[in-house]
Motif scaffolding. Sequence first.
Motif, short mmCIF file in Angstrom:
data_model
loop_
_atom_site.label_atom_id
_atom_site.label_comp_id
_atom_site.label_asym_id
_atom_site.label_seq_id
_atom_site.Cartn_x
_atom_site.Cartn_y
_atom_site.Cartn_z
N GLY A 1 10.76 -55.14 -61.29
CA GLY A 1 10.08 -54.19 -60.40
C GLY A 1 10.84 -54.02 -59.10
N LYS A 2 11.26 -55.13 -58.54
CA LYS A 2 12.01 -55.01 -57.29
C LYS A 2 13.34 -54.30 -57.52
N ARG B 1 8.61 -59.14 -61.97
CA ARG B 1 8.69 -58.82 -60.54
C ARG B 1 10.13 -58.50 -60.13
N LEU B 2 11.04 -59.22 -60.77
CA LEU B 2 12.45 -58.92 -60.46
C LEU B 2 12.81 -57.52 -60.92
N GLN C 1 20.87 -58.67 -58.73
CA GLN C 1 19.59 -58.61 -59.42
C GLN C 1 19.78 -58.39 -60.93
N ARG D 1 8.22 -63.75 -63.34
CA ARG D 1 9.24 -63.47 -62.32
C ARG D 1 10.20 -62.39 -62.79
#
Lengths: 198, 917
Positions: free
Chosen positions: A24-25, A21-22, A114, A18
Amino acid sequence: MAAADSPSAALRRDLCSRGIRLAGKMRADVVDLLDAYVEQQGLDPSASVAAMDGVPLAAVERWDEQTGTQRLLENLAAYRAFRALLAQMLEEQREQLGEADAGLGRALAAVLLQVSAFAYHLEELLRLESRGIPGEEEEEEEDGPPPLPRLSLFEQKLRGLGVLRELAQWALRSVRDLRQLAKPSPAPGTAPGLADSP
Amino acid sequence: MFSQWSWVACGFCLVLNICSPDASSGLVQSCGHIIPESPVLALGSNFTALCILNESCLDFGNIYASQIIWKIKNRLVPKEQYREINRTVSSVTFNDTSSLATPLTCNILADGQMEQNIYGITVTVGLAPEKPKNLSCIVHQVSRFTYVMNCTWDPGRHTFLDTQFKLRYSWPEEVFPDCIPKDVNNSCSIADIQFFVNTEIWVEATNALGKAESDHLVVDPIDIVKPLSPQNVSVTSGILPTVLQLTWQNWISYAVMTLKFNIRYRIVGETDWMEVPSEDTASQRTSFSVQGLRPYTKYAFSIRCMKEDGQGYWSDWSEEKIGTTIEDQPSKGPPIWRIIDTSHSPAFWTVHLIWKALKPFEANGVILQYEVTVRDKSSLSCPVKKYNVTSTNHTLQLPEGTYEVTLIARNSVGPSPASVLLIPASNSKAPVKNLRTLPKHDKLWVGWTAPNSYVLKYVIEWCLVSSSSDCIIEWQIAQGDVQGVNLKGIKPFKCYLITVYPLYADGQGSGQSVKAYLKQDRPSKGPTVQTKKVGKAEAVLTWNHLTVEEQNGFIRNYTILYKTIDGNETVVTVDPSKTEYTLSSLTSDTLYTVRMMASTDNGSSTGPDFTFTTQKFGKGEIEAIVVPVCLAFLLIVLLGVLFCFNKRDLIKKHIWPIVPDPSKSNIAQWSPQVPAKHNFNSKDQMYSEGSFTDVSVVEIEADNKKSFSEQDLKPFDLLKKEKSTSEGHSSGIGGSSCMSSPRQSVSDSDEGETTQNTSSTVQYSTVVLNGYRDQTPLQVFSRSESTQPLLDSEERSEDHSGGADSTAQRQQYFRQNGQDETSTDRPCFERTKQITHADEGDLVGFVQLQISGQSSQPLGLGMEKNTQEAALSSVLQTCTEGQTVRPGTVEENPLSVDEMPKSYLPQTVRQGGYMPQ
């Protein structure tokens, strides 16, 4: 393999997954935010910004030689710094534009969240490595970032541009760091493990 | 100075407090209060309240806790629930707060009678919040970068209190602002949700009675996302006619999540969707090629997505996009059939080739033309004929024979496979067997048993049977391995003629037909019945068959219902093939009402009523009565005639008595006055022998008077007496004259003319009177001696009255001689009166003679005449005068009277003289 199947290993994998992905986002959002920021602030997208004090640099020498813990600690330090920088940017943004451009403010706030979330991921990973988490106050008291100098409005804009660009770089580096961490751990003693890291 | 004023004020206040125990610390001080103050109580719990009296009121008003009464609203609380704690405190206890209401008041009975309120509180009863349950959240993608998390939960039972719900969420190191629902208590939406961090979500419910918290939901919001459906979907046709390519854009960045997809599609116009296998689209993508489609077909596509790992929710389906595959050559040849018209000449056919347009999935494009090829198989030398047709039929003029027809459909890509139809010279092959139909919902199933030989195909023809138009044939082809088809487009309540032909490789079987209905109904009307023939006890009914449009089904039977006006209805069931029926055993001369009902399997309809009346007599019955009666009558007549003929002499004697011819009388020979004989000759001319066949001469003795009853003679006696008074004398001739003209003397005065006519009547009889009671008569009258002048008078009379009168006179004459002729009564009667005038004493016997020949009726008439005495008197007077002048004279003919004396001389006949016979 037994360690890989343990709950902590699964949690570590999940955290890494995660986190990747975090990151990446976060990178995608920061890239989008950069476009909006440049446009909104009236800056030249191709303008180069010199390194500024207080903004952690993503570039590092001998990246592949770093240990897992070292990577996590550097990431944690960087994102804590970015959290402070983004919070200041958000405050300055509100001071400058008020509620005129709520969209940019919301985007900054989202990125700030984020960054905070990613810092939390890093702390969790460090806890899994049974490593102490450096305190922010302590860190700040010893060699924390110096208080930000009072800048002109244009300099604030440029610094904001620099922060976002560097954050984007850090997001990219973090993805790679976490992927490195997510790789199955080599046999103890044959590869540099987290325990070996300083 | 100031202190003095303050003492005064204090004293005033004290007075107020004492005088007014209800006064509060301000203007009004209460004498007590209730603890607790305005409590909020849990429903069903117990509750105790205390009412505490102020000490100041005790001394002043003599009020104590024992006097306290509790009230809920205006209802007194039972004293069993009270408890006096001390002289200033009273408590009340409620075991169940559900019996509580607002306000709860503490009151006191002053002096045991007056009720005064001390204090009151508001009691709120409710429930503590239940633990919210079933918390679930879903993250809706609102735009490319915006996600909203909506959480719902079950708030639990109603609390009757103001209950606050809060949706709370947090990260381990970050607590976010609570989400407070607006207007609802079971859902809340959170914007600015962040992914990839486990978020703890829960619901808190709080009211005055407590707080409850739902189970905590820990979830990464990215795992509960419902993404927006793919946008900008487009469909493009590829190189292949069976492939279409879809492209789209995803709203959500792959950095956030990767997606998997569902693709569905359908032929435009149909409702059933087909789906691309999910494993083919289980990865992130923005395009996909859908294969296995029909050429030249319009498809609608729709797509949706969700997180690739299957966590979260499917997006909504995207809006439909239409795409059309490109054309391909037709996949099969058109079904072809023929209708052969041999009406013009059996040896020369008019062949209507008909074929069906290919279905879209068979045509695979736009059919540009059909190519028809006809080959005469019976003659190899005949060239093959080709026709290009754009319609779906073609008519050929062909001599009888065997032909092979080939049909090809062509579109822009290419031709179809050929369809071949063999047209044999005759359908000599075996037909199908056991042809039957069965309705199946809105379709009509036609089934058959295949012939023993191998059948290539079957052709099923059907047409709507109509009485007004020709059968328009529809048809379809079934493969040889099937033994039943469903016919579509069949209308209910309509009769269809269905024919099945088996097609063999080398010929064609004869068609088998059956009539069928998809659905039957009762006939739309009943038959109109009428009578063809009606008899005494039977009636022949006729009707026309209902038209096929009116039948609405197979007519199973006809029912005839007939009845008399007041009788029971009789029902007769008739076979549907008949159009005539004879009703028997009917009652004669009776009005019958008949109607007719036609029945199908699904009901009946009745036609209009028809009435008829049976005849009174049967056929030949009248003849059977009349003819025998007539025959009997004729027979009787014939017998009567024969009888009369046999007895003619006797009858003649009675009816036509022989009248002696006076001219031949012997009197003429011995009479001294013979010269007038020639006059008799003339009289012979007038009355020939044949006219007077018989004359009866009656000789009556005066003594015979006794043979008549006294009663019969009375009227005459009366008349005789009356007249005798006025007629004292009577000459014999005069009496004879009156006798010869009786009407003149006796008839009514208003019949003068008749009198004139009858005055000339001649009595060709001779009356010989015997002496009265053995007395010798003085004279005998012989009329025959004086016939000549009388005949002259008759001739004159005939001149006046014509032939008819003459005949009447003759008849009258004859009637005087008939015994039974009553019509002659009057003259005879009148003549009788004349006699009475003559001489009563001498003519009594004569009167009796005249009466002896009469019936009683003239006597009655004579009675009438008696009542008209005056008139009679005058007539009689005239008659008497006539006697004095000339016997037999007529007043209206004086010339005759003048002539008479010359030849009409009374002659005296001696007693015992000749009496003509």
